[in-house]
Design a protein around this motif. Sequence first.
Motif, mmCIF file in Angstrom:
data_model
loop_
_atom_site.group_PDB
_atom_site.id
_atom_site.type_symbol
_atom_site.label_atom_id
_atom_site.label_comp_id
_atom_site.label_asym_id
_atom_site.label_seq_id
_atom_site.Cartn_x
_atom_site.Cartn_y
_atom_site.Cartn_z
ATOM 1 N N PRO A 2 111.101 33.622 17.379
ATOM 2 C CA PRO A 2 109.973 32.685 17.272
ATOM 3 C C PRO A 2 109.632 32.383 15.813
ATOM 4 O O PRO A 2 109.602 33.284 14.972
ATOM 5 N N ALA B 131 105.637 33.496 13.893
ATOM 6 C CA ALA B 131 105.000 34.604 14.603
ATOM 7 C C ALA B 131 104.976 35.889 13.788
ATOM 8 O O ALA B 131 104.544 36.925 14.284
ATOM 9 N N ASP C 140 101.952 36.791 20.218
ATOM 10 C CA ASP C 140 102.032 35.667 19.286
ATOM 11 C C ASP C 140 100.797 34.801 19.482
ATOM 12 O O ASP C 140 100.618 34.161 20.516
ATOM 13 N N THR C 141 99.941 34.778 18.462
ATOM 14 C CA THR C 141 98.670 34.057 18.575
ATOM 15 C C THR C 141 98.829 32.548 18.451
ATOM 16 O O THR C 141 97.906 31.798 18.760
ATOM 17 N N HIS C 142 99.955 32.095 17.946
ATOM 18 C CA HIS C 142 100.207 30.681 17.647
ATOM 19 C C HIS C 142 99.302 30.140 16.540
ATOM 20 O O HIS C 142 99.188 28.926 16.373
ATOM 21 N N SER D 202 99.389 29.458 12.961
ATOM 22 C CA SER D 202 100.520 29.352 12.043
ATOM 23 C C SER D 202 100.136 29.837 10.659
ATOM 24 O O SER D 202 98.980 29.818 10.260
ATOM 25 N N ARG E 155 93.573 29.544 21.906
ATOM 26 C CA ARG E 155 94.800 29.076 22.525
ATOM 27 C C ARG E 155 95.499 30.237 23.227
ATOM 28 O O ARG E 155 95.498 31.375 22.732
ATOM 29 N N PRO F 215 97.962 32.952 24.117
ATOM 30 C CA PRO F 215 99.040 33.558 23.330
ATOM 31 C C PRO F 215 100.330 33.629 24.137
ATOM 32 O O PRO F 215 100.320 33.587 25.370
ATOM 33 N N THR F 216 101.436 33.724 23.436
ATOM 34 C CA THR F 216 102.713 34.042 24.063
ATOM 35 C C THR F 216 102.950 35.538 23.888
ATOM 36 O O THR F 216 102.879 36.049 22.771
#
Length: 390
Positions: free
Chosen positions: A128, A131, A220-222, A224, A373, A375-376
């Motif tokens: 990713p 991340a 992963d909070t996204h 950036s 948002r 997270p992944t």
Amino acid sequence: MTNADVSTGDLARAGFADRFGRSPLGVWSAPGRVNLIGEHTDYNEGFVFPFAIDRRTVVALGERSDRAIRVASTFAPESVEIAIDDLTPGAVDGWAAYPLGVVWALGASGADLASVRGVDLFIDSDVPVGAGLSSSAAIECAVALALDEHWALGLDRPALASVGQLAENRVVGAPTGIMDQSASLLGEADAGVFLDCRSRDAEVVDLGFAAAGLSVLVIDTHVSHEHATGGYAARRASCEAGAAALGVPSLRDVDPGDLPRAAELLDDETFRRVRHVVTENRRVLDTVRSLREHGPASIGALLEASHASMRDDFEISVPELDLAVATAVDAGAVGARMTGGGFGGAAIALVADDLVETTSGAVRAAFAAAGFREPTIFTVAPSQGARRDG
């Protein structure tokens, strides 16, 4: 080799054939990394303890008859081409700076490129981006390993790590240390790379996560981040200023017992930056010792102390990362912390295998309640470093 590795390698081969109209000569890959502990200590000549992960970047290589380098990828529509002799810092930018920077850095490091032929490179990755898992080092190390073998340069892996760092520092413009490339090149399955960033001595240390029934959860909070600008460079400058004011070559030379003196000499912000690095170095050493003496279930408090230090002293966390860490711990994680350069990216949590789904659900619910948002969330396993895949 996992199924993910196979599919990524196949995508690189197919992408090369589609973009360049022929089959590649070979395929090489390198992993991203998770830093278990030791953040912003690498460029202060301190200690770090990352591990390579089972997310990889793959490069397919084919030779040319001229001295041009052409790069293409699955994550950018355009190909970029430049002559080897025209490669200088500033000659390329964007995503192509990572692979092309490696070519320049090989020459700048003393490799004889005067008679080599150019190559076409096609890059695919499932690491990713943004991340904090070092997708950039994965590109650099895969390309460096491929070119070293193809051009018969004879460089060892520590030298290739230095090439990747030089490319990132001088061509990409990110003032990062040696940790990411070292983890990507030296990693082994279910082990971490304990690295002394001053001597460059590296030791592979068993983590024992699999035997203990523990998984590493990446959140992963996204949010950036960009290492080449802003906060990362400012933190490095603060560390250098603190070392200068304390009269030492680097913060590696400051012991925890020296912190009261540092508090007297430094302004509050610089002192807190220094305190983070000094105490983080100690936490790395304590983590390695605890793993050896007591196993992975013993390191949770050290991970949490690391996060608190990054949040309060180094000020590189964000609300999403803080929420991820707190929620994972409340859900039963052994420990959790943000990982990577900060200002966004990912947190990691060390979680019992049977709590992975529960912990993931708790984090998603907490993010939704906070209006963040989604997270992944996924698990990673400590894995083998860079290699030839075919």
